[in-house]
Write a protein that holds these residues in place. Structure first.
Motif, PDB file in Angstrom:
ATOM      1  N   PHE A 145      61.455  24.911  -9.480  1.00  0.00           N
ATOM      2  CA  PHE A 145      62.684  24.918  -8.697  1.00  0.00           C
ATOM      3  C   PHE A 145      62.928  23.593  -7.976  1.00  0.00           C
ATOM      4  CE2 PHE A 145      60.886  29.275  -8.609  1.00  0.00           C
ATOM      5  CZ  PHE A 145      61.790  29.856  -9.494  1.00  0.00           C
ATOM      6  N   GLY A 146      62.576  22.487  -8.614  1.00  0.00           N
ATOM      7  CA  GLY A 146      62.811  21.168  -8.045  1.00  0.00           C
ATOM      8  C   GLY A 146      61.728  20.681  -7.104  1.00  0.00           C
ATOM      9  N   ILE A 147      60.715  21.492  -6.867  1.00  0.00           N
ATOM     10  CA  ILE A 147      59.633  21.107  -5.969  1.00  0.00           C
ATOM     11  C   ILE A 147      58.340  21.004  -6.773  1.00  0.00           C
ATOM     12  CG2 ILE A 147      58.241  21.779  -3.979  1.00  0.00           C
ATOM     13  CD1 ILE A 147      60.665  23.332  -2.959  1.00  0.00           C
ATOM     14  N   SER A 148      57.643  19.890  -6.618  1.00  0.00           N
ATOM     15  CA  SER A 148      56.339  19.729  -7.250  1.00  0.00           C
ATOM     16  C   SER A 148      55.286  19.837  -6.164  1.00  0.00           C
ATOM     17  CB  SER A 148      56.221  18.365  -7.928  1.00  0.00           C
ATOM     18  OG  SER A 148      57.144  18.260  -8.975  1.00  0.00           O
ATOM     19  N   GLN A 149      54.269  20.647  -6.427  1.00  0.00           N
ATOM     20  CA  GLN A 149      53.201  20.770  -5.430  1.00  0.00           C
ATOM     21  C   GLN A 149      51.923  21.248  -6.085  1.00  0.00           C
ATOM     22  OE1 GLN A 149      54.724  23.442  -2.496  1.00  0.00           O
ATOM     23  NE2 GLN A 149      54.121  25.258  -3.600  1.00  0.00           N
ATOM     24  N   ILE A 150      50.822  20.966  -5.400  1.00  0.00           N
ATOM     25  CA  ILE A 150      49.511  21.393  -5.868  1.00  0.00           C
ATOM     26  C   ILE A 150      48.621  21.589  -4.645  1.00  0.00           C
ATOM     27  CG2 ILE A 150      48.757  19.010  -6.244  1.00  0.00           C
ATOM     28  CD1 ILE A 150      47.088  20.054  -8.602  1.00  0.00           C
ATOM     29  N   LYS A 151      47.886  22.691  -4.638  1.00  0.00           N
ATOM     30  CA  LYS A 151      46.942  22.967  -3.542  1.00  0.00           C
ATOM     31  C   LYS A 151      45.667  22.175  -3.804  1.00  0.00           C
ATOM     32  CE  LYS A 151      49.148  26.284  -1.338  1.00  0.00           C
ATOM     33  NZ  LYS A 151      49.545  26.226   0.024  1.00  0.00           N
ATOM     34  N   VAL A 152      45.150  21.530  -2.758  1.00  0.00           N
ATOM     35  CA  VAL A 152      43.958  20.700  -2.896  1.00  0.00           C
ATOM     36  C   VAL A 152      43.009  20.910  -1.722  1.00  0.00           C
ATOM     37  CG1 VAL A 152      45.142  18.884  -4.216  1.00  0.00           C
ATOM     38  CG2 VAL A 152      45.043  18.724  -1.725  1.00  0.00           C
ATOM     39  N   LYS A 153      41.773  20.535  -1.959  1.00  0.00           N
ATOM     40  CA  LYS A 153      40.779  20.435  -0.891  1.00  0.00           C
ATOM     41  C   LYS A 153      40.655  18.943  -0.620  1.00  0.00           C
ATOM     42  CE  LYS A 153      36.024  21.691   0.209  1.00  0.00           C
ATOM     43  NZ  LYS A 153      34.822  22.323  -0.356  1.00  0.00           N
ATOM     44  N   LEU A 154      40.882  18.552   0.600  1.00  0.00           N
ATOM     45  CA  LEU A 154      41.021  17.156   0.969  1.00  0.00           C
ATOM     46  C   LEU A 154      40.002  16.782   2.032  1.00  0.00           C
ATOM     47  CD1 LEU A 154      42.985  14.696   0.602  1.00  0.00           C
ATOM     48  CD2 LEU A 154      44.334  15.682   2.443  1.00  0.00           C
ATOM     49  N   ARG A 155      39.277  15.703   1.801  1.00  0.00           N
ATOM     50  CA  ARG A 155      38.380  15.136   2.820  1.00  0.00           C
ATOM     51  C   ARG A 155      38.984  13.783   3.197  1.00  0.00           C
ATOM     52  NH1 ARG A 155      32.739  16.329   3.559  1.00  0.00           N
ATOM     53  NH2 ARG A 155      33.030  17.495   1.655  1.00  0.00           N
ATOM     54  N   TYR A 156      39.409  13.642   4.440  1.00  0.00           N
ATOM     55  CA  TYR A 156      40.187  12.476   4.852  1.00  0.00           C
ATOM     56  C   TYR A 156      39.903  12.091   6.293  1.00  0.00           C
ATOM     57  CZ  TYR A 156      43.066  15.742   7.482  1.00  0.00           C
ATOM     58  OH  TYR A 156      43.494  16.687   8.381  1.00  0.00           O
ATOM     59  N   ARG A 157      40.374  10.903   6.630  1.00  0.00           N
ATOM     60  CA  ARG A 157      40.394  10.490   8.035  1.00  0.00           C
ATOM     61  C   ARG A 157      41.629   9.635   8.264  1.00  0.00           C
ATOM     62  NH1 ARG A 157      35.315   6.316   8.524  1.00  0.00           N
ATOM     63  NH2 ARG A 157      36.031   4.830   6.989  1.00  0.00           N
ATOM     64  N   LEU A 158      42.130   9.691   9.458  1.00  0.00           N
ATOM     65  CA  LEU A 158      43.317   8.924   9.832  1.00  0.00           C
ATOM     66  C   LEU A 158      42.970   7.442   9.899  1.00  0.00           C
ATOM     67  CD1 LEU A 158      44.638  11.241  12.668  1.00  0.00           C
ATOM     68  CD2 LEU A 158      45.645  10.952  10.403  1.00  0.00           C
ATOM     69  N   THR A 159      43.895   6.599   9.469  1.00  0.00           N
ATOM     70  CA  THR A 159      43.674   5.154   9.542  1.00  0.00           C
ATOM     71  C   THR A 159      44.238   4.567  10.830  1.00  0.00           C
ATOM     72  OG1 THR A 159      45.755   4.592   8.451  1.00  0.00           O
ATOM     73  CG2 THR A 159      43.817   4.946   7.031  1.00  0.00           C
ATOM     74  N   GLY A 160      45.076   5.339  11.519  1.00  0.00           N
ATOM     75  CA  GLY A 160      45.727   4.825  12.725  1.00  0.00           C
ATOM     76  C   GLY A 160      47.039   4.124  12.421  1.00  0.00           C
ATOM     77  N   LYS A 161      47.418   4.092  11.138  1.00  0.00           N
ATOM     78  CA  LYS A 161      48.673   3.455  10.736  1.00  0.00           C
ATOM     79  C   LYS A 161      49.673   4.524  10.314  1.00  0.00           C
ATOM     80  CE  LYS A 161      46.145  -0.507   8.919  1.00  0.00           C
ATOM     81  NZ  LYS A 161      45.805  -1.252   7.690  1.00  0.00           N
ATOM     82  N   GLU A 162      50.915   4.111  10.163  1.00  0.00           N
ATOM     83  CA  GLU A 162      51.963   4.995   9.663  1.00  0.00           C
ATOM     84  C   GLU A 162      52.681   4.320   8.507  1.00  0.00           C
ATOM     85  OE1 GLU A 162      54.486   5.800  13.070  1.00  0.00           O
ATOM     86  OE2 GLU A 162      53.387   7.651  13.464  1.00  0.00           O
ATOM     87  N   GLN A 163      53.289   5.154   7.662  1.00  0.00           N
ATOM     88  CA  GLN A 163      54.094   4.650   6.557  1.00  0.00           C
ATOM     89  C   GLN A 163      55.446   5.352   6.576  1.00  0.00           C
ATOM     90  OE1 GLN A 163      52.460   4.827   2.611  1.00  0.00           O
ATOM     91  NE2 GLN A 163      50.386   4.394   3.316  1.00  0.00           N
ATOM     92  N   ASP A 164      56.453   4.644   6.083  1.00  0.00           N
ATOM     93  CA  ASP A 164      57.775   5.255   5.910  1.00  0.00           C
ATOM     94  C   ASP A 164      57.777   6.008   4.590  1.00  0.00           C
ATOM     95  OD1 ASP A 164      59.022   4.364   8.252  1.00  0.00           O
ATOM     96  OD2 ASP A 164      59.450   2.411   7.352  1.00  0.00           O
ATOM     97  N   VAL A 165      58.244   7.262   4.617  1.00  0.00           N
ATOM     98  CA  VAL A 165      58.346   8.096   3.427  1.00  0.00           C
ATOM     99  C   VAL A 165      59.801   8.505   3.275  1.00  0.00           C
ATOM    100  CG1 VAL A 165      57.601  10.256   2.353  1.00  0.00           C
ATOM    101  CG2 VAL A 165      55.990   8.945   3.750  1.00  0.00           C
ATOM    102  N   GLN A 166      60.322   8.381   2.066  1.00  0.00           N
ATOM    103  CA  GLN A 166      61.707   8.764   1.830  1.00  0.00           C
ATOM    104  C   GLN A 166      61.847  10.270   1.956  1.00  0.00           C
ATOM    105  OE1 GLN A 166      63.479   7.429  -1.822  1.00  0.00           O
ATOM    106  NE2 GLN A 166      65.381   8.532  -1.431  1.00  0.00           N
ATOM    107  N   CYS A 167      62.810  10.689   2.769  1.00  0.00           N
ATOM    108  CA  CYS A 167      63.110  12.104   2.976  1.00  0.00           C
ATOM    109  C   CYS A 167      64.621  12.270   2.964  1.00  0.00           C
ATOM    110  CB  CYS A 167      62.552  12.598   4.315  1.00  0.00           C
ATOM    111  SG  CYS A 167      60.767  12.574   4.426  1.00  0.00           S
ATOM    112  N   GLY A 168      65.118  12.920   1.952  1.00  0.00           N
ATOM    113  CA  GLY A 168      66.554  13.136   1.860  1.00  0.00           C
ATOM    114  C   GLY A 168      67.282  11.908   1.345  1.00  0.00           C
TER     115      GLY A 168
END
Length: 122
Positions: free
Chosen positions: A81-104
């Motif tokens: 229905f126009g949405i792509s997604q996948i469930k994952v197990k994620l091991r991560y840590r924050l870098t303290g930075k931000e990124q711009d992500v296109q939304c809309g």
């Protein structure tokens, strides 16, 4: 004497297992179930991770070094229905930075950047 060597090998083996476990629990990393998703076709946001943080919903994007791991996982996502997604197990840590992500349409949203130690499909 043989019992002594057996005991020494056993202790060395246990120490090795303990060190491997410590490596698996990389310092500063969080392990969570997440949804790697792309909702841009339905006026949502481009590829990002959605993580339930108990009291809020986190949205994260991978840093440059983690991008190949994420790209490999994106290939496994199936659009519905126009949405792509996948469930994952994620091991991560924050870098303290931000990124711009296109939304809309022509909009961007800042999302926290993460360094990914491991990612696997659920």
């Amino acid at each position: 004497m043989q019992k002594f060597f057996f005991l020494m090998f056993l202790l060395i083996g246990l120490q090795t297992c303990t060190q491997d476990d410590n490596v698996a629990k990389l310092e500063g990393y969080t392990e969570s179930e997440a949804t790697l998703q792309n909702q841009l076709p339905v006026d949502g946001c481009d590829w990002h991770f959605g993580v339930d943080l108990d009291d809020e919903w986190g949205q994260f994007v991978p840093d440059a070094a983690s991008k190949p791991k994420v790209d490999a996982m994106i290939k496994l996502a199936e659009p519905q229905f126009g949405i792509s997604q996948i469930k994952v197990k994620l091991r991560y840590r924050l870098t303290g930075k931000e990124q711009d992500v296109q939304c809309g349409w022509g909009k961007t949203t800042k999302m926290a950047e993460i360094e990914i130690a491991s990612i696997e499909k659920l």
